[in-house]
Scaffold this motif. Structure first.
Motif, PDB file in Angstrom:
ATOM      1  N   ALA A  45     -14.113  81.415  14.477  1.00  0.00           N
ATOM      2  CA  ALA A  45     -14.004  80.032  14.054  1.00  0.00           C
ATOM      3  C   ALA A  45     -15.204  79.427  13.549  1.00  0.00           C
ATOM      4  O   ALA A  45     -15.556  78.833  12.644  1.00  0.00           O
ATOM      5  CB  ALA A  45     -13.056  79.411  14.960  1.00  0.00           C
ATOM      6  N   LEU A  46     -16.283  79.744  14.391  1.00  0.00           N
ATOM      7  CA  LEU A  46     -17.421  79.217  14.111  1.00  0.00           C
ATOM      8  C   LEU A  46     -18.118  79.864  12.855  1.00  0.00           C
ATOM      9  O   LEU A  46     -18.732  79.139  12.185  1.00  0.00           O
ATOM     10  CB  LEU A  46     -18.798  79.463  15.297  1.00  0.00           C
ATOM     11  CG  LEU A  46     -18.439  78.718  16.572  1.00  0.00           C
ATOM     12  CD1 LEU A  46     -19.235  79.285  17.452  1.00  0.00           C
ATOM     13  CD2 LEU A  46     -18.451  77.459  16.331  1.00  0.00           C
ATOM     14  N   ILE A  47     -17.975  81.158  12.731  1.00  0.00           N
ATOM     15  CA  ILE A  47     -18.624  81.729  11.260  1.00  0.00           C
ATOM     16  C   ILE A  47     -17.649  81.104  10.101  1.00  0.00           C
ATOM     17  O   ILE A  47     -18.379  80.896   9.053  1.00  0.00           O
ATOM     18  CB  ILE A  47     -18.379  83.201  11.566  1.00  0.00           C
ATOM     19  CG1 ILE A  47     -19.447  83.906  12.639  1.00  0.00           C
ATOM     20  CG2 ILE A  47     -18.529  83.892  10.060  1.00  0.00           C
ATOM     21  CD1 ILE A  47     -19.427  85.378  12.754  1.00  0.00           C
ATOM     22  N   GLY A  48     -16.252  81.152  10.280  1.00  0.00           N
ATOM     23  CA  GLY A  48     -15.369  80.509   9.286  1.00  0.00           C
ATOM     24  C   GLY A  48     -15.946  79.276   8.877  1.00  0.00           C
ATOM     25  O   GLY A  48     -15.947  78.711   7.954  1.00  0.00           O
ATOM     26  N   GLY A  49     -16.016  78.381  10.010  1.00  0.00           N
ATOM     27  CA  GLY A  49     -16.430  76.811   9.817  1.00  0.00           C
ATOM     28  C   GLY A  49     -17.723  76.833   8.935  1.00  0.00           C
ATOM     29  O   GLY A  49     -18.073  75.920   7.936  1.00  0.00           O
ATOM     30  N   ALA A  50     -18.852  77.598   9.455  1.00  0.00           N
ATOM     31  CA  ALA A  50     -20.033  77.721   8.672  1.00  0.00           C
ATOM     32  C   ALA A  50     -19.928  78.030   7.301  1.00  0.00           C
ATOM     33  O   ALA A  50     -20.669  77.363   6.277  1.00  0.00           O
ATOM     34  CB  ALA A  50     -21.187  78.611   9.505  1.00  0.00           C
ATOM     35  N   PHE A  51     -19.374  79.332   6.835  1.00  0.00           N
ATOM     36  CA  PHE A  51     -19.459  79.770   5.670  1.00  0.00           C
ATOM     37  C   PHE A  51     -18.372  79.329   4.696  1.00  0.00           C
ATOM     38  O   PHE A  51     -18.607  79.224   3.346  1.00  0.00           O
ATOM     39  CB  PHE A  51     -19.341  81.229   5.803  1.00  0.00           C
ATOM     40  CG  PHE A  51     -20.776  81.918   6.091  1.00  0.00           C
ATOM     41  CD1 PHE A  51     -21.707  82.020   5.431  1.00  0.00           C
ATOM     42  CD2 PHE A  51     -20.823  82.644   7.470  1.00  0.00           C
ATOM     43  CE1 PHE A  51     -22.924  82.659   5.789  1.00  0.00           C
ATOM     44  CE2 PHE A  51     -21.727  83.063   7.912  1.00  0.00           C
ATOM     45  CZ  PHE A  51     -22.893  83.377   7.220  1.00  0.00           C
ATOM     46  N   LEU A  52     -17.171  78.785   5.412  1.00  0.00           N
ATOM     47  CA  LEU A  52     -16.182  78.412   4.320  1.00  0.00           C
ATOM     48  C   LEU A  52     -16.076  76.780   4.136  1.00  0.00           C
ATOM     49  O   LEU A  52     -15.591  76.293   3.357  1.00  0.00           O
ATOM     50  CB  LEU A  52     -14.565  78.885   4.969  1.00  0.00           C
ATOM     51  CG  LEU A  52     -14.577  80.361   5.039  1.00  0.00           C
ATOM     52  CD1 LEU A  52     -13.194  80.684   5.674  1.00  0.00           C
ATOM     53  CD2 LEU A  52     -14.783  81.268   3.700  1.00  0.00           C
ATOM     54  N   LEU A 233      -8.816  86.307  13.485  1.00  0.00           N
ATOM     55  CA  LEU A 233      -7.814  85.276  13.800  1.00  0.00           C
ATOM     56  C   LEU A 233      -8.686  83.997  13.404  1.00  0.00           C
ATOM     57  O   LEU A 233      -8.117  83.205  12.650  1.00  0.00           O
ATOM     58  CB  LEU A 233      -6.969  85.374  14.792  1.00  0.00           C
ATOM     59  CG  LEU A 233      -5.868  86.440  15.008  1.00  0.00           C
ATOM     60  CD1 LEU A 233      -5.112  86.243  16.222  1.00  0.00           C
ATOM     61  CD2 LEU A 233      -4.767  86.137  13.736  1.00  0.00           C
ATOM     62  N   GLY A 234      -9.728  83.987  14.150  1.00  0.00           N
ATOM     63  CA  GLY A 234     -10.617  82.658  13.960  1.00  0.00           C
ATOM     64  C   GLY A 234     -10.952  82.263  12.554  1.00  0.00           C
ATOM     65  O   GLY A 234     -10.936  81.368  12.164  1.00  0.00           O
ATOM     66  N   ILE A 235     -11.385  83.376  11.836  1.00  0.00           N
ATOM     67  CA  ILE A 235     -11.734  83.655  10.654  1.00  0.00           C
ATOM     68  C   ILE A 235     -10.802  83.073   9.776  1.00  0.00           C
ATOM     69  O   ILE A 235     -10.611  82.095   8.859  1.00  0.00           O
ATOM     70  CB  ILE A 235     -12.325  84.822  10.216  1.00  0.00           C
ATOM     71  CG1 ILE A 235     -13.572  85.067  10.739  1.00  0.00           C
ATOM     72  CG2 ILE A 235     -12.815  84.562   8.608  1.00  0.00           C
ATOM     73  CD1 ILE A 235     -14.323  86.252  10.721  1.00  0.00           C
ATOM     74  N   VAL A 236      -9.566  83.547   9.829  1.00  0.00           N
ATOM     75  CA  VAL A 236      -8.077  83.332   9.105  1.00  0.00           C
ATOM     76  C   VAL A 236      -7.810  81.819   9.343  1.00  0.00           C
ATOM     77  O   VAL A 236      -7.416  80.985   8.455  1.00  0.00           O
ATOM     78  CB  VAL A 236      -6.876  84.334   9.639  1.00  0.00           C
ATOM     79  CG1 VAL A 236      -5.678  83.948   8.857  1.00  0.00           C
ATOM     80  CG2 VAL A 236      -7.348  85.692   8.990  1.00  0.00           C
ATOM     81  N   PHE A 237      -7.814  81.577  10.696  1.00  0.00           N
ATOM     82  CA  PHE A 237      -7.604  80.055  10.882  1.00  0.00           C
ATOM     83  C   PHE A 237      -8.647  79.150   9.985  1.00  0.00           C
ATOM     84  O   PHE A 237      -7.966  77.809   9.578  1.00  0.00           O
ATOM     85  CB  PHE A 237      -7.997  79.679  12.361  1.00  0.00           C
ATOM     86  CG  PHE A 237      -7.806  78.396  12.833  1.00  0.00           C
ATOM     87  CD1 PHE A 237      -6.228  78.105  13.275  1.00  0.00           C
ATOM     88  CD2 PHE A 237      -8.762  77.560  13.203  1.00  0.00           C
ATOM     89  CE1 PHE A 237      -6.216  76.642  13.565  1.00  0.00           C
ATOM     90  CE2 PHE A 237      -8.465  76.135  13.314  1.00  0.00           C
ATOM     91  CZ  PHE A 237      -7.175  75.760  13.797  1.00  0.00           C
ATOM     92  N   MET A 238      -9.759  79.501   9.978  1.00  0.00           N
ATOM     93  CA  MET A 238     -10.637  78.367   9.264  1.00  0.00           C
ATOM     94  C   MET A 238     -10.279  78.553   7.750  1.00  0.00           C
ATOM     95  O   MET A 238     -10.573  77.647   7.132  1.00  0.00           O
ATOM     96  CB  MET A 238     -12.001  78.617   9.581  1.00  0.00           C
ATOM     97  CG  MET A 238     -12.575  78.366  10.842  1.00  0.00           C
ATOM     98  SD  MET A 238     -12.123  76.342  10.946  1.00  0.00           S
ATOM     99  CE  MET A 238     -13.134  76.032  12.531  1.00  0.00           C
ATOM    100  N   ALA A 239      -9.915  79.727   7.255  1.00  0.00           N
ATOM    101  CA  ALA A 239      -9.664  80.098   5.685  1.00  0.00           C
ATOM    102  C   ALA A 239      -8.216  79.137   5.484  1.00  0.00           C
ATOM    103  O   ALA A 239      -8.384  78.385   4.603  1.00  0.00           O
ATOM    104  CB  ALA A 239      -9.170  81.508   5.479  1.00  0.00           C
TER     105      ALA A 239
END
Length: 247
Positions: A45-52, A233-239
């Motif tokens: 989620a942190l990586i997704g939040g940063a990059f997305l 799932l954390g990345i998908v959640f942010m996407a």
């Protein structure tokens, strides 16, 4: 409305500091399993939040892309220095051997939470969408950290009640950060284009320096695989948040 959203969000995040209460009722074995999966989800989620979310928004609102990437690097360096010298403890075991730094941990955590408040206000000043995403990302990171901080205080000699009280008190500094951030942003609009990539750098640092290494340390292949799935799932959640939440 920016201040209202910011104060409400920081107050909800402050309540996470009381999560130590639930450790009293959960089986230790189950707690460790849940926490380990949460570490993976938080990293994603942190990586997704940063990059997305944070970086695209910063690039969109800035005419100086160099400033964005310098701020990103500055965020990584800042979080490295503060973790190294102020002992921000991203501890994922119930107890950490840092009892000599119990009060320093409280001071460092207060500063950390104050910055979280600044970040949340900066995000809400851009859009409600970005504010919500940033709040969720910070909250997911705070859960394992607050469990660790609670363990540090108890290990350092605090009673569980005293540890909960001081952990909650330091968490409330996020609300002070939100208020200061609100008035800062009112006068310095360029602050947003600096704080967003700075925060992204912090998110990336926490994910790759603190959380992902914890997954690599796990010798049980099944638990490690579960954490990796949680990471995805954390990345998908942010996407999905980018698609669902209104800009």
């Amino acid at each position: 409305m920016v201040l209202v959203w910011s104060l409400a969000s920081t107050f909800l995040i402050s309540l996470i500091s009381l999560i130590g209460v639930f450790t009293l009722a959960i089986n230790e074995r189950l707690l460790q399993k849940l926490l380990f999966c949460l570490i993976g989800f938080s990293a994603g989620a942190l990586i997704g939040g940063a990059f997305l979310h944070l970086l695209p928004e910063a690039l969109h609102g800035s005419t100086n892309t160099n400033l964005v990437f310098y701020s990103l690097i500055a965020g990584i360096v800042l979080f490295f220095l503060m973790e190294r010298y102020f002992y921000w403890r991203h501890c994922h075991e119930g107890i950490c051997d840092v009892h000599a730094f119990t009060y320093l941990n409280l001071i460092g955590d207060s500063f950390h939470n104050f910055i979280d408040g600044l970040v949340i206000t900066a995000s809400f000043s851009v859009s409600v969408h970005l504010g919500i995403v940033t709040t969720v990302a910070i909250a997911l990171h705070e859960i394992p950290q607050e469990l660790g901080d609670f363990g540090v205080l108890v290990y350092g000699g605090f009673s569980k009640q005293k540890a909960l009280f001081w952990n909650f008190l330091t968490a409330l500094t996020a609300m002070a950060g939100a208020i200061v951030g609100y008035f800062l942003i009112g006068y310095v609009r360029g602050f947003i284009n600096f704080i967003l990539p700075l925060t992204a750098g912090g998110f990336i640092y926490i994910a790759v320096s603190d959380l992902i290494p914890e997954i690599h340390k796990e010798k049980n292949q099944k638990r490690a695989n579960m954490a990796f799935v949680a990471f995805l799932l954390g990345i998908v959640f942010m996407a999905l948040a980018k698609l669902i939440l209104p800009e």
